[in-house]
Design a protein around this motif. Sequence first.
Motif, PDB file in Angstrom:
ATOM      1  N   THR A 177       0.832  -1.205   0.000  1.00  0.00           N
ATOM      2  CA  THR A 177       0.000   0.000   0.000  1.00  0.00           C
ATOM      3  C   THR A 177       0.864   1.252   0.000  1.00  0.00           C
ATOM      4  O   THR A 177       0.565   2.235  -0.692  1.00  0.00           O
ATOM      5  N   LEU A 178       1.942   1.221   0.777  1.00  0.00           N
ATOM      6  CA  LEU A 178       2.879   2.343   0.796  1.00  0.00           C
ATOM      7  C   LEU A 178       3.466   2.590  -0.590  1.00  0.00           C
ATOM      8  O   LEU A 178       3.519   3.734  -1.068  1.00  0.00           O
ATOM      9  N   TYR A 179       3.868   1.523  -1.266  1.00  0.00           N
ATOM     10  CA  TYR A 179       4.491   1.643  -2.592  1.00  0.00           C
ATOM     11  C   TYR A 179       3.526   2.247  -3.615  1.00  0.00           C
ATOM     12  O   TYR A 179       3.832   3.261  -4.260  1.00  0.00           O
ATOM     13  N   PHE A 180       2.348   1.640  -3.752  1.00  0.00           N
ATOM     14  CA  PHE A 180       1.402   2.130  -4.760  1.00  0.00           C
ATOM     15  C   PHE A 180       0.755   3.436  -4.325  1.00  0.00           C
ATOM     16  O   PHE A 180       0.410   4.280  -5.175  1.00  0.00           O
ATOM     17  N   GLY A 181       0.580   3.617  -3.013  1.00  0.00           N
ATOM     18  CA  GLY A 181       0.016   4.868  -2.528  1.00  0.00           C
ATOM     19  C   GLY A 181       0.909   6.052  -2.841  1.00  0.00           C
ATOM     20  O   GLY A 181       0.442   7.111  -3.284  1.00  0.00           O
ATOM     21  N   LYS A 182       2.213   5.901  -2.633  1.00  0.00           N
ATOM     22  CA  LYS A 182       3.162   6.974  -2.937  1.00  0.00           C
ATOM     23  C   LYS A 182       3.174   7.287  -4.431  1.00  0.00           C
ATOM     24  O   LYS A 182       3.174   8.453  -4.829  1.00  0.00           O
ATOM     25  N   ARG A 183       3.157   6.250  -5.248  1.00  0.00           N
ATOM     26  CA  ARG A 183       3.180   6.471  -6.698  1.00  0.00           C
ATOM     27  C   ARG A 183       1.913   7.174  -7.167  1.00  0.00           C
ATOM     28  O   ARG A 183       1.959   8.056  -8.042  1.00  0.00           O
ATOM     29  N   LEU A 184       0.775   6.787  -6.583  1.00  0.00           N
ATOM     30  CA  LEU A 184      -0.479   7.421  -6.962  1.00  0.00           C
ATOM     31  C   LEU A 184      -0.518   8.874  -6.514  1.00  0.00           C
ATOM     32  O   LEU A 184      -0.972   9.760  -7.260  1.00  0.00           O
ATOM     33  N   LEU A 185      -0.028   9.158  -5.316  1.00  0.00           N
ATOM     34  CA  LEU A 185       0.033  10.537  -4.839  1.00  0.00           C
ATOM     35  C   LEU A 185       0.932  11.388  -5.738  1.00  0.00           C
ATOM     36  O   LEU A 185       0.620  12.551  -6.035  1.00  0.00           O
ATOM     37  N   GLU A 215      -8.142  -6.091   6.768  1.00  0.00           N
ATOM     38  CA  GLU A 215      -8.442  -4.886   5.985  1.00  0.00           C
ATOM     39  C   GLU A 215      -7.188  -4.384   5.283  1.00  0.00           C
ATOM     40  O   GLU A 215      -7.266  -3.819   4.188  1.00  0.00           O
ATOM     41  N   GLY A 216      -6.030  -4.588   5.916  1.00  0.00           N
ATOM     42  CA  GLY A 216      -4.784  -4.140   5.303  1.00  0.00           C
ATOM     43  C   GLY A 216      -4.511  -4.814   3.972  1.00  0.00           C
ATOM     44  O   GLY A 216      -4.037  -4.176   3.023  1.00  0.00           O
ATOM     45  N   VAL A 217      -4.825  -6.103   3.853  1.00  0.00           N
ATOM     46  CA  VAL A 217      -4.629  -6.825   2.588  1.00  0.00           C
ATOM     47  C   VAL A 217      -5.656  -6.347   1.563  1.00  0.00           C
ATOM     48  O   VAL A 217      -5.336  -6.139   0.388  1.00  0.00           O
ATOM     49  N   MET A 218      -6.898  -6.178   1.996  1.00  0.00           N
ATOM     50  CA  MET A 218      -7.939  -5.661   1.105  1.00  0.00           C
ATOM     51  C   MET A 218      -7.555  -4.288   0.573  1.00  0.00           C
ATOM     52  O   MET A 218      -7.707  -3.996  -0.621  1.00  0.00           O
ATOM     53  N   LEU A 222      -6.944  -2.759  -3.188  1.00  0.00           N
ATOM     54  CA  LEU A 222      -7.768  -1.622  -3.605  1.00  0.00           C
ATOM     55  C   LEU A 222      -6.905  -0.491  -4.152  1.00  0.00           C
ATOM     56  O   LEU A 222      -7.193   0.063  -5.227  1.00  0.00           O
ATOM     57  N   ILE A 223      -5.840  -0.127  -3.426  1.00  0.00           N
ATOM     58  CA  ILE A 223      -4.976   0.965  -3.874  1.00  0.00           C
ATOM     59  C   ILE A 223      -4.202   0.564  -5.125  1.00  0.00           C
ATOM     60  O   ILE A 223      -3.997   1.387  -6.036  1.00  0.00           O
ATOM     61  N   TRP A 224      -3.768  -0.668  -5.200  1.00  0.00           N
ATOM     62  CA  TRP A 224      -3.116  -1.164  -6.422  1.00  0.00           C
ATOM     63  C   TRP A 224      -4.078  -1.049  -7.602  1.00  0.00           C
ATOM     64  O   TRP A 224      -3.704  -0.586  -8.687  1.00  0.00           O
ATOM     65  N   SER A 225      -5.319  -1.445  -7.389  1.00  0.00           N
ATOM     66  CA  SER A 225      -6.326  -1.360  -8.442  1.00  0.00           C
ATOM     67  C   SER A 225      -6.549   0.081  -8.883  1.00  0.00           C
ATOM     68  O   SER A 225      -6.632   0.379 -10.084  1.00  0.00           O
ATOM     69  N   MET A 226      -6.629   1.004  -7.933  1.00  0.00           N
ATOM     70  CA  MET A 226      -6.843   2.408  -8.274  1.00  0.00           C
ATOM     71  C   MET A 226      -5.647   2.969  -9.040  1.00  0.00           C
ATOM     72  O   MET A 226      -5.810   3.780  -9.962  1.00  0.00           O
ATOM     73  N   TYR A 227      -4.448   2.540  -8.684  1.00  0.00           N
ATOM     74  CA  TYR A 227      -3.259   2.972  -9.410  1.00  0.00           C
ATOM     75  C   TYR A 227      -3.303   2.476 -10.854  1.00  0.00           C
ATOM     76  O   TYR A 227      -3.001   3.219 -11.803  1.00  0.00           O
TER      77      TYR A 227
END
Length: 462
Positions: A177-185, A215-218, A222-227
């Motif tokens: 989540t950190l990886y894809f979240g940072k890239r999306l931001l 929830e962390g895995v879900m 979710l964030i990977w999908s949004m990216y």
Amino acid sequence: MLLNPSFLKLNKTPLLMVLLCLVFYWVFAYNLVRTDYIKLLSLYIALFVLFYKLVQRFKNNSSFLTYLAFGFRAIFILAIPNLSQDFYRFIWDGRMILEGFNPYLHTVESFISQGQFPVAQAQELRAGMGFLNASHYTNYPPINQLCFVIAGLFAGKSILGSVIVMRIIIIAADFGTLYFGKRLLQQLKTPVYHIFWYILNPFIIIELTGNLHFEGVMIFFLIWSMYLLYSRKWAWAAVVLAFSISVKLIPLIFLPLFFQWFTKQDASISYFNRISKLLGFYSIVGITTLLLFAPFHSSQFIENYTQTVALWFQNFEFNASLYYIAKAIGYSFRGYNEIAIIGKATALIVLLFVLAVTFIRKNESFIALITAMLLVLSFYYFTATTIHPWYLATLLILSVFTKYKFPLVWSFVIILSYLAYVNLNSADKSENLFVIALEYTVVYGVFIWEAFIKKAPRNLEA
């Protein structure tokens, strides 16, 4: 070098804060009983204040904040969860599958009551999860079950070993989540450090890593999908979203909201082609989800699963807000609890709200889409009969990409919901409505201020 002498000299106070966090997390993990509410509140408040100060101080040093996030989680590795007993059911389900049983077709109590012990440590697991959990069919989707199976494969006869394996999976998901979240931001030109309001939040560390809620895995899926969706890889985004749904069902509520993203984007192609993409997206999500559930399919599975999911709308109540008001009004007229009626009405109201946000609100931009997801899920939680603390994790991650900060505030005051456990061993097992009123007064106050009073730019600096 990150921790060179000059860094240490210039950051004595922040490093003292880090040391205090390490100590407080250790006490939380290994020396806390959830009914000791004074220690619980004191530790949580201290950790939250320190977390907020650390993010503010090191918001331009993502590497350091990442090391902190890993280090704080590592403290919990050998700890047995002390705020939730759900993990005992996780272990049971995983071991049941490895023994050749379909976990959706049997309750734990159906075995134990007949003196049958189909898995290792069956009696310990049953005692740990409690009668309520043991008497209902499992409601955890297939990818969640896969995580339980992995724990069973590596630690089939050790509860602590299974806990460690599941914890490693959840920690790995957080860093995904950190990886894809940072890239999306970065793509959205939003400050990257905002992801640490989620990753470094003591609520997330304690509820997901500490208490083993998936929830962390879900959220990772979710964030990977949004990216992927933002990167125009909509087919792969649909597959990954189906994986998210197959960990926890909650992303199903977001499906209608993708309508405008597909139909109002890319004006260079015909409206027919845009609709075709939308239908293709929904088809891939649906088919992938069904394929993931297929190994467990039977007529009895469908009946048991729908029955168990319905319980959350018609039987259980915990830490609710608007529902408790509706319940009190209904009780004053009829003299008994009308949770079944209110639960059905609430489901209909939520559906109408989702459709309104889908077709009336403008959700054309990506930020608008994520904001719509945040608002829809918030409305659902505001009206739900049951709000366990870990449910807020999804709200918190969505808020990272928006101007809204009320989920961050909620992640702080949600600790008050644990005061309900103070009465577990007393004659009066009811929740303290004053405490719940305090929690939601703060949450609704911040929400109303942000949504209707405050005028702020989208990329709000903390």
